[in-house]
Design an enzyme around this catalytic site. Structure first.
Site, PDB file in Angstrom:
ATOM      1  N   TYR A   1      -2.569  -0.319   9.837  1.00 45.37           N
ATOM      2  CA  TYR A   1      -2.522  -0.759   8.441  1.00 45.37           C
ATOM      3  C   TYR A   1      -1.157  -0.452   7.829  1.00 45.37           C
ATOM      4  O   TYR A   1      -0.535  -1.304   7.190  1.00 45.37           O
ATOM      5  CB  TYR A   1      -3.621  -0.049   7.658  1.00 45.37           C
ATOM      6  CG  TYR A   1      -3.723  -0.441   6.208  1.00 45.37           C
ATOM      7  CD1 TYR A   1      -4.318  -1.639   5.837  1.00 45.37           C
ATOM      8  CD2 TYR A   1      -3.240   0.392   5.208  1.00 45.37           C
ATOM      9  CE1 TYR A   1      -4.424  -1.996   4.499  1.00 45.37           C
ATOM     10  CE2 TYR A   1      -3.343   0.046   3.868  1.00 45.37           C
ATOM     11  CZ  TYR A   1      -3.939  -1.156   3.519  1.00 45.37           C
ATOM     12  OH  TYR A   1      -4.038  -1.516   2.205  1.00 45.37           O
TER      13      TYR A   1
ATOM     14  N   SER B   1       0.852  -1.195   0.000  1.00 43.23           N
ATOM     15  CA  SER B   1       0.000   0.000   0.000  1.00 43.23           C
ATOM     16  C   SER B   1       0.880   1.234   0.000  1.00 43.23           C
ATOM     17  O   SER B   1       1.943   1.252   0.636  1.00 43.23           O
ATOM     18  CB  SER B   1      -0.895   0.019   1.232  1.00 43.23           C
ATOM     19  OG  SER B   1      -1.519   1.283   1.379  1.00 43.23           O
TER      20      SER B   1
END
Length: 243
Positions: free
Chosen positions: A152, A138
């Site tokens: 995350y 990501s």
């Protein structure tokens, strides 16, 4: 990629589905894993087979290490080999730092970091020269522009160390390992018409979301002959969010 075999985890929707279909379009036989929807996974297999290659869907929870190893072994048993591993399955925990629970930490690290390690380890036992291991990370591992994404970002950042280590461990065998960092991508998890979409667009240099096909194109390049000398690195596909 004719006669090559790929395993794509989390391949029933979003980026995973786009990657699976793109690899099939380039000639690979493709196995996908899914966690819940057998019907959606079957639809992706239909698209894979429409490209003229073989497809297979296997149920496997990303947090279940045994199921992941079994998926690798089943791929080899059914297709005779594994040439490309795309570790894609993931979740998107979000919320105030003070409210994150240890259970959420453990689950996120299991699905992102541990699963990718387990899959790479299992696949490496079977891969030949020219093998490819690709993790989907990501852009939040490169830059965190707003609060709520600490867990995350941490879990996706772990894939950087994994990728560099795999490149060194497997390089002598002619196997590459790379990481693709998508930015805001139009999927069910983060739709381009969602509540936060306009704010996310403002963070990107191009002012737009990525399409799953954009990520799939980069994965296909790394998985193919063009990626033979690319290893131990991350490629960011984020419309300039980390610029």
């Amino acid at each position: 990629m004719t006669r090559r075999v790929a395993l794509v985890t989390g391949g029933s929707r979003g980026i995973g589905a786009a990657v699976a279909v793109r690899l099939a379009s380039e000639g690979a036989d493709v196995v996908i894993t899914y966690a819940r929807s057998a019907e959606r996974a079957a639809a992706v297999v239909t698209q894979i087979e429409a490209a003229g290659t073989r497809g297979l869907a296997l149920e496997a929870e990303a947090a279940d290490a045994g199921a992941l190893v079994a998926a690798v072994e089943r791929t080899v048993a059914e297709f005779g080999r594994i040439d490309v591993l795309v570790s894609n399955a993931g979740i998107a925990p979000y919320g105030p730092l003070e409210e994150v629970t240890l259970a959420e930490v453990d689950a996120t690290l299991a699905i992102h970091a541990r699963a990718s390690f387990v899959l790479a380890q299992a696949a490496a036992r079977h891969m030949r020269e020219g093998g490819r291991i690709i993790c989907i990370g990501s852009s939040l591992a490169e830059r965190v522009p707003y609060p709520g994404w600490t867990l995350y970002a941490m879990s996706k950042s772990a894939l950087t160390g994994l990728t560099k280590g795999l490149a060194r461990d497997l390089g002598p065998r002619g196997i590459t390992a790379n990481l693709v960092h998508p930015g805001s991508t139009d999927t069910e998890m983060n739709p381009a018409d969602g509540e936060e979409a306009e704010e996310e667009r403002r963070f990107s240099a191009l002012g737009r979301y990525c399409d799953p096909a954009d990520i799939a194109a980069t994965v296909a390049h790394l998985a193919g002959e063009g990626g033979r000398n690319i290893t131990g690195t991350a490629v960011v596909v984020d419309a300039g969010t980390t610029a």
